[in-house]
Design an enzyme around this catalytic site. Structure first.
Site, PDB file in Angstrom:
ATOM      1  N   HIS A 104      31.198  42.717  40.577  1.00  0.00           N
ATOM      2  CA  HIS A 104      31.138  40.823  40.288  1.00  0.00           C
ATOM      3  C   HIS A 104      30.137  40.031  40.709  1.00  0.00           C
ATOM      4  CE1 HIS A 104      34.934  41.246  38.333  1.00  0.00           C
ATOM      5  NE2 HIS A 104      35.047  40.488  38.693  1.00  0.00           N
ATOM      6  N   HIS A 178      36.998  33.548  36.538  1.00  0.00           N
ATOM      7  CA  HIS A 178      37.487  34.429  36.918  1.00  0.00           C
ATOM      8  C   HIS A 178      39.028  33.566  37.588  1.00  0.00           C
ATOM      9  CE1 HIS A 178      39.737  37.839  38.311  1.00  0.00           C
ATOM     10  NE2 HIS A 178      38.376  38.917  38.230  1.00  0.00           N
ATOM     11  N   SER A 179      39.587  33.242  36.739  1.00  0.00           N
ATOM     12  CA  SER A 179      40.758  32.341  37.657  1.00  0.00           C
ATOM     13  C   SER A 179      41.429  33.058  36.237  1.00  0.00           C
ATOM     14  CB  SER A 179      40.947  30.572  35.737  1.00  0.00           C
ATOM     15  OG  SER A 179      40.353  29.873  36.437  1.00  0.00           O
ATOM     16  N   TYR A 180      42.362  33.085  37.032  1.00  0.00           N
ATOM     17  CA  TYR A 180      43.873  34.074  36.437  1.00  0.00           C
ATOM     18  C   TYR A 180      45.086  32.718  35.954  1.00  0.00           C
ATOM     19  CZ  TYR A 180      43.029  37.298  39.937  1.00  0.00           C
ATOM     20  OH  TYR A 180      42.297  38.986  39.757  1.00  0.00           O
ATOM     21  N   GLU A 313      38.379  37.434  30.974  1.00  0.00           N
ATOM     22  CA  GLU A 313      37.160  36.670  31.110  1.00  0.00           C
ATOM     23  C   GLU A 313      35.761  37.118  30.101  1.00  0.00           C
ATOM     24  OE1 GLU A 313      36.755  39.314  35.644  1.00  0.00           O
ATOM     25  OE2 GLU A 313      38.696  39.622  35.134  1.00  0.00           O
TER      26      GLU A 313
HETATM   27  C1  G6D Z   1      40.224  44.617  39.859  1.00  0.00           C
HETATM   28  O1  G6D Z   1      39.940  46.249  38.807  1.00  0.00           O
HETATM   29  C2  G6D Z   1      40.420  44.418  38.907  1.00  0.00           C
HETATM   30  C3  G6D Z   1      39.225  43.790  38.751  1.00  0.00           C
HETATM   31  O2  G6D Z   1      38.699  43.554  37.012  1.00  0.00           O
HETATM   32  C4  G6D Z   1      39.595  42.385  38.818  1.00  0.00           C
HETATM   33  O3  G6D Z   1      37.961  41.145  38.568  1.00  0.00           O
HETATM   34  C5  G6D Z   1      39.710  42.478  40.460  1.00  0.00           C
HETATM   35  O4  G6D Z   1      40.114  43.322  40.849  1.00  0.00           O
HETATM   36  C6  G6D Z   1      40.004  40.839  41.105  1.00  0.00           C
HETATM   37  O5  G6D Z   1      39.255  45.158  41.020  1.00  0.00           O
END
Ligand code: G6D
Length: 347
Positions: A104, A178-180, A313
């Site tokens: 990231h 990267h919103s959940y 994403e």
């Molecule tokens: C973990 O593997 C996941 C990633 O895809 C995610 O973006 C991250 O947690 C927040 O590493």
């Protein structure tokens, strides 16, 4: 419709939280730090407005946002194997912030940068443009990159994210948010009973370090087949080795089928009646079902826990720097990177 902003004192800094509100009462709140979306208030089938994204209750936790809640992600969303890549004859080394790999955009990625914000109001929408410049060599990447990200909320309850970037040198870049999402509202439930429909016949195989092996697999006859709708729960119970290495869930890049229809993903929650449709010009999406989320964090409405949110994403594939046949993340000098993803809410 209106736009408000609120100063938030964090240690010796002052952040600004902006809230975009449309005529039907839907609102999106975000910070100038990381472009972090902190809340999305969306009506359910009874027109009850509740928050549908994960966010911290205490905002100073965003200084150490290891789950990237709500954040803009870049220069490269996802993992770059071995924290290095080559362009032409030159090899670039990145911070290895995820084992031996770079995740990231590195520890100083876009999620941790302060953006300049200009608000915009039109007769049918409210929004903001976020600007940032990343200098040549930032987090190990070549090229000075100027970013322009637009957040726009329409009166049709569409939240649009448009990304633009330009570099003065050849580089690599793929941006996302990267919103959940959790459509139950105010984190009342997990996302296990959310139903996903996705226009993707292929997904990317991962190894134990969640690095693409180079194999692109068919979804047919697996719990990765969302073409006719499937509950996220299936991937947590499947026993499929690909789900197991992602800690019993999904954390995979799905490659969209190239069709005229841009409605690539639909997420439905029967209990609330909320539905989210994602349309995008990106070639694929990493769907991550928060398999890694433990119970240590105090969120707005509840303690954190596994499967409390699903990330969609939309992006290209960092595996393209190592393997042929993957959607590229190469950005030529002076080429304009331009992508758009729209999150449309109904209930
Ligand atoms: C973990 O593997 C996941 C990633 O895809 C995610 O973006 C991250 O947690 C927040 O590493």
């Amino acid at each position: 419709m209106n736009i408000t902003s609120l100063p938030i004192k964090i240690e010796e800094k002052t952040w600004l939280e902006y809230t975009l509100t449309n005529d039907s009462g839907m609102s999106v709140s975000f910070l100038n730090f990381g472009g972090i979306i902190t809340k999305m208030m969306v009506p359910d089938k009874n027109n009850q407005f509740e928050n549908v994204v994960i966010g911290f209750r205490d905002y100073d936790n965003y200084l150490n946002n290891k789950n990237y809640f709500g954040a803009l992600i870049g220069r490269v969303a996802g993992r770059i194997e071995g924290a290095q890549f080559s362009l032409g004859e030159k090899t670039y080394t990145l911070p290895a912030n995820d084992g031996d790999n770079s995740l990231h955009g590195g520890p100083g990625g876009l999620h941790a940068r302060t953006w300049e914000v200009e608000t915009i109001e039109t007769p049918t929408s409210v929004g903001a443009v976020l600007y940032h410049t990343s200098l040549d060599g930032d987090q190990g990447y070549p090229g000075t990159v100027k970013y322009k990200v637009s957040y726009t909320l329409t009166n049709a309850n569409d939240f649009e994210i448009s990304y633009e970037a330009i570099s003065d040198q050849d580089t690599v870049l793929t941006l996302t948010n990267h919103s959940y999402f959790n459509l139950s509202g105010d984190l009342k439930d997990t996302i296990l009973n959310h139903e996903v429909t996705m226009n993707a016949s292929q997904f990317v195989e991962l190894d134990h370090a969640l690095i693409p092996t180079g194999n692109i697999l068919p979804v047919t006859d697996t719990v990765f087949d969302f073409r006719n709708g499937r509950k996220i729960l299936d991937g947590t119970l499947s026993g499929d080795p690909q789900n197991q290495l992602a800690l019993d869930g999904y954390d995979h890049f799905f490659i969209f089928d190239q069709t005229k229809d841009d409605d690539q993903i639909t997420l439905k929650d029967a209990s609330s009646g909320r539905q989210l449709t994602v349309t995008t010009d990106q070639p694929g999406v990493v769907m991550y079902t928060s398999n890694n989320l433990d119970d240590s964090l105090q969120l707005n409405e509840a303690r954190s826990k596994k499967y409390l949110g699903v990330c969609l994403e939309t992006q290209s594939s960092p595996a393209s720097v190592t393997h042929d046949g993957f959607p590229s993340i190469h950005l030529a000098a002076h080429e304009v990177y331009r992508k758009k993803t729209t999150f449309s809410f109904e209930s």
